[in-house]
Scaffold this motif. Structure first.
Motif, PDB file in Angstrom:
ATOM      1  N   ALA A 120     -20.280 108.564 105.273  1.00  0.00           N
ATOM      2  CA  ALA A 120     -19.512 109.347 104.294  1.00  0.00           C
ATOM      3  C   ALA A 120     -19.542 108.683 102.925  1.00  0.00           C
ATOM      4  O   ALA A 120     -19.707 109.362 101.900  1.00  0.00           O
ATOM      5  N   LYS A 156     -21.268 110.425  99.347  1.00  0.00           N
ATOM      6  CA  LYS A 156     -20.410 110.833  98.226  1.00  0.00           C
ATOM      7  C   LYS A 156     -21.249 110.960  96.962  1.00  0.00           C
ATOM      8  O   LYS A 156     -22.188 110.198  96.748  1.00  0.00           O
ATOM      9  N   LEU A 161     -27.988 112.381 100.113  1.00  0.00           N
ATOM     10  CA  LEU A 161     -27.880 113.740 100.649  1.00  0.00           C
ATOM     11  C   LEU A 161     -29.241 114.420 100.610  1.00  0.00           C
ATOM     12  O   LEU A 161     -29.648 115.058 101.587  1.00  0.00           O
ATOM     13  N   GLU A 204     -16.696 116.442  98.451  1.00  0.00           N
ATOM     14  CA  GLU A 204     -16.852 115.108  99.032  1.00  0.00           C
ATOM     15  C   GLU A 204     -16.844 115.196 100.558  1.00  0.00           C
ATOM     16  O   GLU A 204     -16.150 116.045 101.129  1.00  0.00           O
ATOM     17  N   PRO A 205     -17.605 114.338 101.227  1.00  0.00           N
ATOM     18  CA  PRO A 205     -17.610 114.344 102.701  1.00  0.00           C
ATOM     19  C   PRO A 205     -16.191 114.193 103.244  1.00  0.00           C
ATOM     20  O   PRO A 205     -15.411 113.377 102.758  1.00  0.00           O
ATOM     21  N   ILE A 248     -19.422 118.262 105.427  1.00  0.00           N
ATOM     22  CA  ILE A 248     -19.790 118.304 104.017  1.00  0.00           C
ATOM     23  C   ILE A 248     -20.126 119.747 103.639  1.00  0.00           C
ATOM     24  O   ILE A 248     -20.826 120.429 104.389  1.00  0.00           O
TER      25      ILE A 248
END
Length: 185
Positions: free
Chosen positions: A44, A48, A60, A98-99, A114
């Motif tokens: 996580a 971000k 990501l 945000e996750p 997410i």
């Protein structure tokens, strides 16, 4: 020293117990420590937008490329999550949230959740990535089926393309996953 206490301390069972816990901290010993939680928190933090590592949204994008490449090699999965989007060309991540660690879905809580969008030329698609991490455990209570059913039937989430990931250390424990619509990594 009391003879009974001495007898216990010298027993094979006590020595086995002592040796097992010798390298563990108190948090691990009382069961408050889970490798899955550490892994999920790290993942996580990496995903971000303004992560402390200075990578921005690159992790990501790397995850999306990894999913796309593995999906391409998966002959059983006919659906193209990124249809119309070329991940090797420039694209923009939009509507990023945000996750969310341990987001509650009904009474169940997946490890990571997410939401974001991808915009490329005149194409705009929104996604949810749900990750269930099973590093030192297996699925219970048909968790993944519940996550899948809850998200797929939620009318508020219709615009989202959902990517479900069952994350294991070796990629082999995914055989325990009860929902076959979940992508195993």
């Amino acid at each position: 020293m009391n003879e009974k206490v001495k007898e216990v301390l010298e027993s094979k069972e006590w020595q086995d117990f002592y040796n097992y816990y010798l390298d563990l901290g108190i948090i691990e010993q009382i069961g408050l420590f889970r490798y899955e939680d550490i892994h999920t928190n790290f993942l996580a933090s990496l995903l971000k937008k303004d992560n402390i590592y200075g990578y921005g949204l690159k992790p990501l994008k790397l995850l999306l490329n990894f999913i796309k490449e593995n999906q391409r090699q998966d002959k059983e999965n006919k659906e193209d999550y990124f249809e119309g989007i070329n991940l090797s060309e420039d694209y923009e991540i939009i509507d990023f949230s945000e996750p969310d660690i341990r987001k509650k879905i009904d009474k169940y809580i997946p490890d990571l959740y997410i939401t974001f969008g991808i915009k490329q030329r005149n194409i705009k698609k929104h996604f949810i990535i749900l990750i269930e991490a099973k590093l030192e455990s297996t699925e219970h209570s048909e968790q993944t089926i519940t996550y899948y059913e809850k998200l797929e039937t939620n009318q508020d989430l219709r615009k989202y393309k959902k990517i479900y990931i069952y994350l294991t250390l070796d990629g082999k424990n995914g055989k325990d996953c009860s929902c076959k619509n979940i992508y195993e990594l």
